[in-house]
Write a protein that holds these residues in place. Structure first.
Motif, PDB file in Angstrom:
ATOM      1  N   GLY A 115       9.614 -50.613  -6.801  1.00  0.00           N
ATOM      2  CA  GLY A 115      10.961 -51.153  -6.772  1.00  0.00           C
ATOM      3  C   GLY A 115      11.858 -50.310  -5.894  1.00  0.00           C
ATOM      4  N   ALA A 116      13.159 -50.542  -6.003  1.00  0.00           N
ATOM      5  CA  ALA A 116      14.122 -49.870  -5.130  1.00  0.00           C
ATOM      6  C   ALA A 116      14.020 -48.354  -5.233  1.00  0.00           C
ATOM      7  CB  ALA A 116      15.537 -50.338  -5.486  1.00  0.00           C
ATOM      8  N   VAL A 117      13.872 -47.842  -6.435  1.00  0.00           N
ATOM      9  CA  VAL A 117      13.865 -46.392  -6.649  1.00  0.00           C
ATOM     10  C   VAL A 117      12.610 -45.754  -6.050  1.00  0.00           C
ATOM     11  CG1 VAL A 117      13.755 -44.615  -8.439  1.00  0.00           C
ATOM     12  CG2 VAL A 117      15.368 -46.495  -8.667  1.00  0.00           C
ATOM     13  N   GLY A 118      11.452 -46.311  -6.341  1.00  0.00           N
ATOM     14  CA  GLY A 118      10.216 -45.771  -5.788  1.00  0.00           C
ATOM     15  C   GLY A 118      10.180 -45.838  -4.277  1.00  0.00           C
ATOM     16  N   LEU A 119      10.665 -46.941  -3.704  1.00  0.00           N
ATOM     17  CA  LEU A 119      10.680 -47.089  -2.249  1.00  0.00           C
ATOM     18  C   LEU A 119      11.623 -46.084  -1.597  1.00  0.00           C
ATOM     19  CD1 LEU A 119      10.700 -50.988  -2.100  1.00  0.00           C
ATOM     20  CD2 LEU A 119       8.802 -49.505  -1.417  1.00  0.00           C
ATOM     21  N   ALA A 120      12.792 -45.870  -2.210  1.00  0.00           N
ATOM     22  CA  ALA A 120      13.751 -44.914  -1.650  1.00  0.00           C
ATOM     23  C   ALA A 120      13.184 -43.501  -1.672  1.00  0.00           C
ATOM     24  CB  ALA A 120      15.068 -44.977  -2.427  1.00  0.00           C
ATOM     25  N   TRP A 146      13.759 -57.350  -8.637  1.00  0.00           N
ATOM     26  CA  TRP A 146      14.319 -58.386  -7.761  1.00  0.00           C
ATOM     27  C   TRP A 146      13.364 -59.570  -7.637  1.00  0.00           C
ATOM     28  CZ3 TRP A 146      19.242 -58.498  -6.267  1.00  0.00           C
ATOM     29  CH2 TRP A 146      19.979 -57.302  -6.302  1.00  0.00           C
ATOM     30  N   ASN A 147      12.070 -59.348  -7.846  1.00  0.00           N
ATOM     31  CA  ASN A 147      11.109 -60.448  -7.825  1.00  0.00           C
ATOM     32  C   ASN A 147      11.328 -61.420  -8.971  1.00  0.00           C
ATOM     33  OD1 ASN A 147       8.920 -59.903  -5.661  1.00  0.00           O
ATOM     34  ND2 ASN A 147       9.192 -57.900  -6.623  1.00  0.00           N
ATOM     35  N   SER A 188      22.303 -61.225  -0.783  1.00  0.00           N
ATOM     36  CA  SER A 188      21.729 -62.069  -1.827  1.00  0.00           C
ATOM     37  C   SER A 188      20.406 -61.489  -2.292  1.00  0.00           C
ATOM     38  CB  SER A 188      21.504 -63.484  -1.286  1.00  0.00           C
ATOM     39  OG  SER A 188      20.456 -63.472  -0.323  1.00  0.00           O
ATOM     40  N   GLY A 189      19.932 -61.987  -3.436  1.00  0.00           N
ATOM     41  CA  GLY A 189      18.649 -61.527  -3.937  1.00  0.00           C
ATOM     42  C   GLY A 189      17.526 -61.803  -2.952  1.00  0.00           C
ATOM     43  N   THR A 190      17.577 -62.949  -2.275  1.00  0.00           N
ATOM     44  CA  THR A 190      16.571 -63.282  -1.265  1.00  0.00           C
ATOM     45  C   THR A 190      16.599 -62.266  -0.135  1.00  0.00           C
ATOM     46  OG1 THR A 190      16.779 -65.636  -1.794  1.00  0.00           O
ATOM     47  CG2 THR A 190      15.781 -65.071   0.324  1.00  0.00           C
ATOM     48  N   GLU A 191      17.800 -61.887   0.293  1.00  0.00           N
ATOM     49  CA  GLU A 191      17.928 -60.895   1.362  1.00  0.00           C
ATOM     50  C   GLU A 191      17.420 -59.529   0.909  1.00  0.00           C
ATOM     51  OE1 GLU A 191      21.770 -62.469   3.902  1.00  0.00           O
ATOM     52  OE2 GLU A 191      22.126 -61.577   1.920  1.00  0.00           O
ATOM     53  N   VAL A 192      17.666 -59.174  -0.344  1.00  0.00           N
ATOM     54  CA  VAL A 192      17.191 -57.886  -0.855  1.00  0.00           C
ATOM     55  C   VAL A 192      15.670 -57.847  -0.859  1.00  0.00           C
ATOM     56  CG1 VAL A 192      17.113 -56.369  -2.866  1.00  0.00           C
ATOM     57  CG2 VAL A 192      19.273 -57.449  -2.209  1.00  0.00           C
ATOM     58  N   LEU A 193      15.030 -58.924  -1.331  1.00  0.00           N
ATOM     59  CA  LEU A 193      13.564 -58.960  -1.349  1.00  0.00           C
ATOM     60  C   LEU A 193      12.994 -58.901   0.064  1.00  0.00           C
ATOM     61  CD1 LEU A 193      12.492 -61.488  -4.126  1.00  0.00           C
ATOM     62  CD2 LEU A 193      11.932 -59.067  -3.970  1.00  0.00           C
ATOM     63  N   ALA A 194      13.611 -59.638   0.982  1.00  0.00           N
ATOM     64  CA  ALA A 194      13.145 -59.604   2.371  1.00  0.00           C
ATOM     65  C   ALA A 194      13.283 -58.195   2.947  1.00  0.00           C
ATOM     66  CB  ALA A 194      13.932 -60.607   3.204  1.00  0.00           C
ATOM     67  N   TYR A 195      14.362 -57.528   2.599  1.00  0.00           N
ATOM     68  CA  TYR A 195      14.587 -56.152   3.061  1.00  0.00           C
ATOM     69  C   TYR A 195      13.483 -55.228   2.561  1.00  0.00           C
ATOM     70  CZ  TYR A 195      16.768 -51.479   3.065  1.00  0.00           C
ATOM     71  OH  TYR A 195      17.019 -50.138   3.215  1.00  0.00           O
TER      72      TYR A 195
END
Length: 492
Positions: free
Chosen positions: A14-19, A46-47, A88-95
């Protein structure tokens, strides 16, 4: 069974592990990193989020250090006009897919086990993971550390377990079901009942109104009201620096003149830095949610607010609150927004971040979770022993109420002071994308920007307010350490 080896095994993509991984790749060019995550794609919760979810703060404060979100522009219309657009959530997942597929995996130093779960470690530290679909197990030798990126235990409506009963015949939905109502026009309800008082419930209320639902068709069960950060004062970049500093100065002054966390919020509300939906109700909750004044205006149009505590049973035509019963129009659609973004059971695993062969990623600057993970990776790479690392990255407790907020605020200030006195970290902050002010101030200083005058007197204000910050912060810590959380479970 296959065997592999890695330096860092990260549980959770997730966001934390990726960062964390993103920063570690830059700071430790020899390390190898392996992810294990149950989801099919990176991005964690986010999924599972509802389709109209969006970041509630600017994307400049979120994600990973090495990669900005695309199209960070200013909204020109709607409730967020004049402020940075919200991804948006879609943009966050794509990111996050882009982070994994274009940044991490191409490095040749990252392995990614999707649709897999961590099963534990042997006495020698060897980890076992198992494929969710295949059932096949893989043994991974962890040469350095296990990284637990699951501390936040983020809960979303589509995955959480309801804490109330639903009678047969009662209509119940989660927020993600709402956009599909058009497919069954004959089943569109006359009344909607929002269950929950948090940010998800606010998102649903705004969505319904923007979709054309008259506010008098909406009933809202709000067990507790919340204090909310005014998004106007949480904006990135040079043009917003003066407002950011103004807000921080107001916080410091509020601490100087207050006797409790509740009073701090009351003072901040007078200047417009904090908002609440109902001016007549004292909020009992604070989860760092961010909102615009335009959204507040929409939410205030909903006047059928039910404050009888938490729902224990949903029936067609009635809501039960223990022995109390509240009538609701028959056929109403109840929308379950009771999932908690950060369940406070996470406190069970609170403590130092650095624990020998394990790092438990926690906030060091509440509520900036990805910034915290990125900085923790920097500290892991550049400092030698756990005692030093834990001193530089003191976990700042998640707090739930106005009464305990001063504890988190105190920890934020103390941590920031430590970092600015540590040359390596101060230099990193000046170029870290995720730091709210560091790179902005560095750019402005290099250009001789006169707008930096807004910072005049800030350091002196911090020094003047610090005794009161500590006074209120330690009192709040005592409350936080001994009081039960809002669901009745002991925090410590």
């Amino acid at each position: 069974m296959t065997t592999q080896a890695t330096d860092y095994l990260i549980i959770g993509a997730g966001a934390v592990g990726l960062a964390f991984a993103d920063s570690l790749l830059d700071e430790d060019p020899d390390c190898h990193i392996t992810f294990v995550d149950k989801h099919a794609k990176p991005g964690g919760h986010w999924n599972d989020a509802y389709s109209f979810v969006a970041l509630h703060q600017p994307s400049a404060f979120y994600g990973v250090n090495s990669m900005a979100f695309p199209g960070e522009a200013i909204d020109t219309h709607g409730a967020n006009a004049g402020l940075h657009a919200l991804a948006s959530g879609t943009e966050v997942l794509a990111y996050f897919e882009k982070v994994m597929n274009l940044r991490l995996l191409p490095s040749g130093r990252v392995a990614y086990h999707r649709l897999a779960e961590f099963r534990g470690r042997d006495a020698d530290g060897t980890a076992t993971i198992r494929g969710v679909l295949s059932g096949e197990e893989t043994r991974i030798t962890v040469r350095r550390k296990l990284i637990d990126a699951t501390f936040y235990q983020t809960s979303v409506p589509s995955t959480h377990m309801r804490a109330f009963a639903v009678d047969e015949g009662a209509r119940i939905a989660i927020p993600g079901d709402l956009p599909d109502l058009w497919k069954r026009p004959e089943n569109i309800p006359e009344a909607f009942v929002i269950l929950g008082g948090g940010k998800t419930a606010m998102d649903v209320a705004v969505w319904l109104i923007e979709a054309g639902v008259a506010p008098d068709r909406i009933h809202w069960v709000r067990p507790r009201d919340s204090w909310l950060n005014n998004r106007r004062y949480l904006q990135p970049g040079e043009d917003f620096l003066a407002a950011t500093v103004e807000s921080q100065m107001a916080h410091l002054e509020a601490f100087r003149v207050s006797q409790s966390g509740a009073e701090v919020f009351e003072h901040l509300e007078k200047g417009g830095y904090m908002l609440r939906i109902d001016p007549a109700v004292a909020p009992e909750m604070y989860h760092y949610a961010v909102i615009s004044e335009g959204e507040i205006a929409m939410l205030r149009r909903i006047t059928q607010v039910i404050r009888k505590g938490r729902v224990t049973r949903v029936a067609d035509g009635a809501l039960h609150f223990g022995d109390a019963v509240h009538p609701i129009p028959a056929g109403a659609l109840h929308i379950d927004c009771t999932a908690r973004a950060v369940p406070f059971a996470a406190a069970d695993n609170a403590g130092p971040q650095f624990r020998g062969d394990t790092i438990v990623l926690q906030p060091v600057m509440v509520p900036l979770v990805t910034f915290s993970a990125a900085l923790t990776a920097f500290i892991e790479a550049h400092f030698a022993d756990d005692a030093t690392k834990n001193q530089l990255a003191r976990a700042a407790e998640l707090t739930d109420t106005p009464a305990t907020f001063p504890y988190a605020f105190m920890m934020n200030l103390m941590n920031r002071g430590t970092w600015m006195q540590t040359p390596q970290i101060a230099a990193w902050l000046a170029k870290a994308r995720l730091d709210p002010t560091g790179p902005t101030v560095a750019r402005m200083a290099a250009a001789g920007d006169p707008r930096l005058a807004a910072l005049s007197g800030f350091r002196q204000a911090v020094m003047a307010a610090m005794p009161d910050v500590i006074r209120l912060g330690m009192a709040a810590k005592a409350i936080h350490d001994t009081a039960p959380d809002s669901r009745g479970a002991p925090v410590k």
